[in-house]
Design an enzyme around this catalytic site. Structure first.
Site, PDB file in Angstrom:
ATOM      1  N   CYS A  21      39.706  29.477  46.319  1.00 46.07           N
ATOM      2  CA  CYS A  21      39.371  30.013  45.000  1.00 46.07           C
ATOM      3  C   CYS A  21      40.520  30.849  44.464  1.00 46.07           C
ATOM      4  O   CYS A  21      40.881  30.758  43.311  1.00 46.07           O
ATOM      5  CB  CYS A  21      38.107  30.857  45.093  1.00 46.07           C
ATOM      6  SG  CYS A  21      37.652  31.571  43.522  1.00 46.07           S
ATOM      7  N   ASN A  40      46.961  36.566  45.359  1.00 47.43           N
ATOM      8  CA  ASN A  40      46.541  35.578  46.337  1.00 47.43           C
ATOM      9  C   ASN A  40      47.028  34.239  45.794  1.00 47.43           C
ATOM     10  O   ASN A  40      46.432  33.709  44.849  1.00 47.43           O
ATOM     11  CB  ASN A  40      45.010  35.621  46.439  1.00 47.43           C
ATOM     12  CG  ASN A  40      44.498  34.810  47.613  1.00 47.43           C
ATOM     13  OD1 ASN A  40      45.272  34.292  48.408  1.00 47.43           O
ATOM     14  ND2 ASN A  40      43.198  34.704  47.707  1.00 47.43           N
ATOM     15  N   LEU A  86      44.523  43.597  33.220  1.00 49.81           N
ATOM     16  CA  LEU A  86      45.656  43.747  32.294  1.00 49.81           C
ATOM     17  C   LEU A  86      46.844  42.895  32.749  1.00 49.81           C
ATOM     18  O   LEU A  86      47.356  42.087  32.004  1.00 49.81           O
ATOM     19  CB  LEU A  86      46.030  45.224  32.170  1.00 49.81           C
ATOM     20  CG  LEU A  86      46.932  45.570  30.995  1.00 49.81           C
ATOM     21  CD1 LEU A  86      46.264  45.286  29.655  1.00 49.81           C
ATOM     22  CD2 LEU A  86      47.384  47.027  31.061  1.00 49.81           C
ATOM     23  N   HIS A  87      47.309  43.120  33.944  1.00 52.84           N
ATOM     24  CA  HIS A  87      48.353  42.323  34.607  1.00 52.84           C
ATOM     25  C   HIS A  87      49.746  42.419  33.980  1.00 52.84           C
ATOM     26  O   HIS A  87      50.718  41.948  34.576  1.00 52.84           O
ATOM     27  CB  HIS A  87      47.964  40.844  34.743  1.00 52.84           C
ATOM     28  CG  HIS A  87      46.658  40.613  35.436  1.00 52.84           C
ATOM     29  ND1 HIS A  87      46.276  41.292  36.572  1.00 52.84           N
ATOM     30  CD2 HIS A  87      45.612  39.784  35.147  1.00 52.84           C
ATOM     31  CE1 HIS A  87      45.068  40.883  36.954  1.00 52.84           C
ATOM     32  NE2 HIS A  87      44.637  39.980  36.100  1.00 52.84           N
ATOM     33  N   CYS A 122      35.832  28.512  34.208  1.00 49.90           N
ATOM     34  CA  CYS A 122      36.223  29.599  33.309  1.00 49.90           C
ATOM     35  C   CYS A 122      37.094  29.018  32.213  1.00 49.90           C
ATOM     36  O   CYS A 122      37.889  28.117  32.458  1.00 49.90           O
ATOM     37  CB  CYS A 122      37.004  30.672  34.077  1.00 49.90           C
ATOM     38  SG  CYS A 122      37.417  32.134  33.070  1.00 49.90           S
ATOM     39  N   CYS A 163      43.898  31.626  32.677  1.00 49.39           N
ATOM     40  CA  CYS A 163      44.986  32.427  33.248  1.00 49.39           C
ATOM     41  C   CYS A 163      45.706  31.564  34.293  1.00 49.39           C
ATOM     42  O   CYS A 163      45.065  31.046  35.208  1.00 49.39           O
ATOM     43  CB  CYS A 163      44.444  33.706  33.883  1.00 49.39           C
ATOM     44  SG  CYS A 163      43.508  34.730  32.712  1.00 49.39           S
ATOM     45  N   GLU A 169      30.781  30.312  43.574  1.00 47.77           N
ATOM     46  CA  GLU A 169      30.934  31.053  44.818  1.00 47.77           C
ATOM     47  C   GLU A 169      30.500  32.494  44.642  1.00 47.77           C
ATOM     48  O   GLU A 169      30.628  33.062  43.558  1.00 47.77           O
ATOM     49  CB  GLU A 169      32.414  31.075  45.229  1.00 47.77           C
ATOM     50  CG  GLU A 169      32.966  29.724  45.562  1.00 47.77           C
ATOM     51  CD  GLU A 169      34.467  29.773  45.811  1.00 47.77           C
ATOM     52  OE1 GLU A 169      34.993  28.845  46.408  1.00 47.77           O
ATOM     53  OE2 GLU A 169      35.100  30.756  45.387  1.00 47.77           O
ATOM     54  N   SER A 171      34.173  42.974  35.224  1.00 47.38           N
ATOM     55  CA  SER A 171      35.612  42.760  35.067  1.00 47.38           C
ATOM     56  C   SER A 171      35.858  41.771  33.942  1.00 47.38           C
ATOM     57  O   SER A 171      35.193  40.747  33.848  1.00 47.38           O
ATOM     58  CB  SER A 171      36.179  42.219  36.388  1.00 47.38           C
ATOM     59  OG  SER A 171      37.574  42.030  36.297  1.00 47.38           O
ATOM     60  N   CYS A 231      30.144  40.118  45.308  1.00 47.50           N
ATOM     61  CA  CYS A 231      30.999  39.671  44.205  1.00 47.50           C
ATOM     62  C   CYS A 231      30.375  38.401  43.647  1.00 47.50           C
ATOM     63  O   CYS A 231      30.210  37.418  44.368  1.00 47.50           O
ATOM     64  CB  CYS A 231      32.403  39.414  44.751  1.00 47.50           C
ATOM     65  SG  CYS A 231      33.541  38.734  43.537  1.00 47.50           S
ATOM     66  N   CYS A 267      45.329  31.948  38.238  1.00 46.63           N
ATOM     67  CA  CYS A 267      43.973  31.983  38.781  1.00 46.63           C
ATOM     68  C   CYS A 267      43.471  30.567  39.018  1.00 46.63           C
ATOM     69  O   CYS A 267      43.537  29.719  38.121  1.00 46.63           O
ATOM     70  CB  CYS A 267      43.059  32.711  37.798  1.00 46.63           C
ATOM     71  SG  CYS A 267      41.314  32.585  38.225  1.00 46.63           S
TER      72      CYS A 267
HETATM   73  N1  SAH Z   1      37.345  36.840  34.333  1.00 47.81           N
HETATM   74  C1  SAH Z   1      37.241  38.167  34.833  1.00 47.81           C
HETATM   75  C2  SAH Z   1      36.643  38.293  36.208  1.00 47.81           C
HETATM   76  C3  SAH Z   1      37.010  37.322  37.274  1.00 47.81           C
HETATM   77  S1  SAH Z   1      38.500  37.485  38.172  1.00 47.81           S
HETATM   78  C4  SAH Z   1      38.589  38.837  34.792  1.00 47.81           C
HETATM   79  O1  SAH Z   1      39.587  38.175  34.566  1.00 47.81           O
HETATM   80  O2  SAH Z   1      38.651  40.060  34.943  1.00 47.81           O
HETATM   81  C5  SAH Z   1      38.563  39.007  38.989  1.00 47.81           C
HETATM   82  C6  SAH Z   1      39.998  39.491  39.142  1.00 47.81           C
HETATM   83  O3  SAH Z   1      40.756  38.654  40.020  1.00 47.81           O
HETATM   84  C7  SAH Z   1      40.763  39.515  37.817  1.00 47.81           C
HETATM   85  O4  SAH Z   1      41.488  40.716  37.713  1.00 47.81           O
HETATM   86  C8  SAH Z   1      41.689  38.327  37.983  1.00 47.81           C
HETATM   87  O5  SAH Z   1      42.815  38.429  37.140  1.00 47.81           O
HETATM   88  C9  SAH Z   1      42.022  38.417  39.446  1.00 47.81           C
HETATM   89  N2  SAH Z   1      42.631  37.205  39.998  1.00 47.81           N
HETATM   90  C10 SAH Z   1      42.468  35.934  39.600  1.00 47.81           C
HETATM   91  N3  SAH Z   1      43.220  35.100  40.339  1.00 47.81           N
HETATM   92  C11 SAH Z   1      43.873  35.864  41.234  1.00 47.81           C
HETATM   93  C12 SAH Z   1      44.800  35.582  42.277  1.00 47.81           C
HETATM   94  N4  SAH Z   1      45.195  34.342  42.533  1.00 47.81           N
HETATM   95  N5  SAH Z   1      45.255  36.627  43.000  1.00 47.81           N
HETATM   96  C13 SAH Z   1      44.840  37.890  42.742  1.00 47.81           C
HETATM   97  N6  SAH Z   1      43.970  38.214  41.777  1.00 47.81           N
HETATM   98  C14 SAH Z   1      43.498  37.213  41.019  1.00 47.81           C
END
Ligand code: SAH
Length: 385
Positions: A377, A334, A255-256, A142, A146, A122, A231, A135, A149
């Protein structure tokens, strides 16, 4: 060693951990070679090798990067006898749009692409009054796993090629140039590697794509490196390598969590590179490139959004100095289908922002553009605050 299969490890919260995957399966057919995979010199060399005039490479590049043409019939400066051969050699079809979803009165457009081997990715085009951002995805799937995600749940299918990454931007540029997005004809000013995939796990293709984006026209799209954001989950050696490339793109670090215990769960690669090592690599990137790093922090209710974690994060970032090397971008989570995580209470989010700002950390909350078309997504959230 016993023969019994070991059950997959689980976290304290009972989440099944997927294995981290860096390498795509071997023996796959590669995506077709395209001019966007090659430097200007390599394009010329390829044509010469094929017995075609090398100077045609620049003409075809002009069609692709400057005029944004995709129909060979419009390439009237190429002799009819050579056109098919040139197009076949340099402009093979890379992807087909399967579906386009629109939101925000058509100014947010998400496209689902089918790649040559059926893999789905996408990209999202977001137009603002003062800029337009694409984007992009850098991998089909991937391998970083995580748990919050959506893409992370499906595992890695394969790395995308440089041209497959670039083509997502060119497609967005075409839509804007042709006036298909409300607001009149426009240009792509920003590209963020925040779609599917971990860009630093597909380093070579991603760097190639960044080079094509910044190469002056007609060899590339002629964008400013400042408009490009990569990112990453924090692949430390690759972050250090990126710092030395001499292309000052913006680095965003997902970082999260400010502590290893929680980050091990939210971003499993943390078990390999700790919070301290990862943040140090981000600081090192800012030090070398003089570009302010963005710390991405998806706010998850009751998980990572507590006031004491805000303080911990502020102190952690300040321990590398207060010379403006970093800012924090909070992303309202999200929720992905079936996930146990939800977005933070707005009250907790405000307190989190207040505490970071009280420690002098510039903090923004990302807007939730296109949220209604993100559900599937869960990751292609809008880019900047
Ligand atoms: N793999 C890379 C880039 C793709 S994701 C990374 O992790 O940085 C881009 C951003 O969206 C990342 O910060 C990821 O943690 C975040 N992300 C993934 N799933 C998400 C969700 N369900 N809600 C909000 N942010 C999310």
């Amino acid at each position: 060693m016993s023969d019994a299969p070991t059950p997959p490890p689980t976290t304290t919260a009972g989440t099944t951990l997927l294995p981290l995957v860096f390498d795509e399966p071997r023996g796959r057919k590669k995506p077709p070679r395209h001019l966007a995979d090659l430097t200007a010199d390599e394009r010329t060399a390829l044509l010469t090798e094929m017995g075609l005039p090398g100077f045609r490479a620049r003409q075809v590049s002009t069609h692709y990067f400057s005029r944004l043409v995709d129909d060979p019939a419009e390439m009237t400066d190429l002799p009819a006898t050579q056109r098919d051969e040139l197009v076949k050699a340099l402009l093979p079809d890379l992807m087909t749009p399967l579906r386009t979803l629109e939101a925000d009165k058509g100014t947010t457009r998400k496209t689902l692409w089918k790649l040559f081997d059926g893999a789905l990715v996408e990209s999202v085009l977001m137009r603002y009054p003062d800029r337009a951002t694409v984007c992009v995805s850098s991998q089909a799937g991937c391998g970083m796993a995580c748990p919050f995600c959506a893409t992370g749940q499906g595992g890695l299918q394969r790395n995308m090629s440089t041209a497959e990454i670039v083509e997502q931007v060119v497609a967005g540029a075409r839509s804007l140039a042709r006036g298909e997005v409300p607001g009149g004809p426009g240009r792509v000013s920003n590209v963020v590697f925040m779609g599917m995939g971990e860009p630093m796990a597909n380093y070579k293709a991603v760097i190639g794509a960044v080079r094509r984006l910044v190469d002056p026209t007609p060899n590339g799209l002629g964008m400013s490196a400042r408009g490009i954001t990569v990112s990453t989950v924090g692949l430390v050696p690759r972050m250090n390598q990126l710092a030395e490339e001499g292309i000052p793109v913006t680095l965003a670090l997902s970082l999260h969590a400010p502590d290893d215990e929680l980050r091990n769960e939210l971003v499993p690669i943390n078990t390999r590179y700790s919070v301290a090592e990862t943040v140090e690599a981000a600081w090192n990137y800012a030090r070398i490139t003089k570009r302010r790093v963005s710390i991405e922090y998806a706010m998850m209710r009751g998980i990572n959004d507590q006031a004491d974690r805000a303080d911990l994060l502020g102190d952690l970032l300040n321990s590398y100095g207060d010379w403006g090397w970093v800012h924090v971008n909070l992303i309202p989570l999200n929720p992905t289908p079936g996930s146990k995580w939800t977005a933070s209470d707005p009250k907790d989010e405000r307190e989190f922002v207040r505490r970071l700002e009280a420690k002098g950390i510039p903090t923004t909350v990302r807007d939730t553009r296109g949220r209604e078309i993100d559900g599937a997504c869960g990751q292609l959230a809008a880019t900047e605050a």
